[in-house]
Design a protein around this motif. Structure first.
Motif, PDB file in Angstrom:
ATOM      1  N   ALA A 150      -2.125  11.526  17.162  1.00 13.88           N
ATOM      2  CA  ALA A 150      -1.250  10.497  16.573  1.00 13.88           C
ATOM      3  C   ALA A 150      -0.022  11.149  15.944  1.00 13.88           C
ATOM      4  O   ALA A 150       1.093  10.653  16.093  1.00 13.88           O
ATOM      5  N   PHE A 151      -0.218  12.285  15.264  1.00 12.23           N
ATOM      6  CA  PHE A 151       0.921  12.995  14.679  1.00 12.23           C
ATOM      7  C   PHE A 151       1.806  13.589  15.771  1.00 12.23           C
ATOM      8  O   PHE A 151       3.022  13.502  15.707  1.00 12.23           O
ATOM      9  N   ALA A 152       1.201  14.191  16.770  1.00 10.75           N
ATOM     10  CA  ALA A 152       1.977  14.808  17.850  1.00 10.75           C
ATOM     11  C   ALA A 152       2.776  13.775  18.649  1.00 10.75           C
ATOM     12  O   ALA A 152       3.871  14.052  19.116  1.00 10.75           O
ATOM     13  N   GLY A 153       2.222  12.578  18.799  1.00 13.15           N
ATOM     14  CA  GLY A 153       2.874  11.557  19.605  1.00 13.15           C
ATOM     15  C   GLY A 153       3.681  10.562  18.794  1.00 13.15           C
ATOM     16  O   GLY A 153       4.039   9.487  19.297  1.00 13.15           O
ATOM     17  N   ARG A 154       4.002  10.903  17.547  1.00 13.52           N
ATOM     18  CA  ARG A 154       4.733   9.952  16.718  1.00 13.52           C
ATOM     19  C   ARG A 154       6.117   9.690  17.287  1.00 13.52           C
ATOM     20  O   ARG A 154       6.682  10.522  18.004  1.00 13.52           O
TER      21      ARG A 154
END
Length: 197
Positions: free
Chosen positions: A190-194
């Motif tokens: 989720a953080f990487a794909g923000r």
């Protein structure tokens, strides 16, 4: 537990994926106790499905024809192919009404522990499709589990030398989910794909 044919019916229903012993028993008794349940229609449909339904020769989706309705549709974007593990994944993506390209069904995922290698999947057919057509993007929509990730990584390496964009479906937090219940991998993705808010 039950005598004769009733137990045989329960056992046979229990062999279906996702149907446990209690569900199999519930289905069997529904069939037995519902006078309006058309057993002959169900039996006929099961036989007819086995005879008429095949897999699309282009993408591997289920179809009553040699080529499925999606592959035959001239309105679909021929430059994008979404790679999925199973035909039921096509249906899930189609329900979103977000994707207008073509599909390629692998027929599973790489699973060395289960004895499934790249040669057991429809990867060769995918390579032929990508090489023969004007495909610009390949979307890897395999399941976000160990086997799906291994399959996506393998396909990504296979496509490395081809002049096409290889993308992966975003993954992360589900709508309505709580951060405290998310595992580390999901939260990390989720953080990487923000994206910009």
């Amino acid at each position: 537990m039950y005598d004769g044919i009733v137990q045989e019916l329960i056992d046979e229903l229990g062999r279906l994926p996702g149907v446990g012993p209690k569900s199999a028993q519930r289905i069997a008794f529904h069939i037995l106790q519902t006078p309006t349940f058309d057993v002959s229609r169900l039996a006929g449909l099961l036989s007819e499905v086995r005879e008429r339904v095949k897999f699309c020769e282009r993408c591997g989706n289920v179809s009553e024809n040699e080529v499925c309705a999606i592959c035959r549709d001239p309105r679909r974007d021929q430059s994008v192919i979404c790679v999925v593990e199973d035909a039921k994944d096509v249906s899930a993506i189609e329900r979103t009404r977000e994707f207008r390209g073509l599909y390629h069904v692998l027929g599973g995922a790489i699973n060395p522990m289960g004895g499934v290698g790249p040669d057991d999947l429809r990867i060769r057919e995918l390579m032929v499709r990508v090489g023969d057509t004007a495909v610009e993007e390949l979307i890897l929509a395999t399941n976000p589990n160990l086997e799906g990730e291994a399959t996506a990584a393998y396909l990504s390496r296979m496509m490395k030398d081809m002049a096409i964009s290889v993308t992966r479906l975003a993954s992360g937090l589900p709508v309505g989910g709580d951060l405290e219940y998310a595992d580390e991998v999901t939260l990390g993705r989720a953080f990487a794909g923000r994206r910009s808010a």
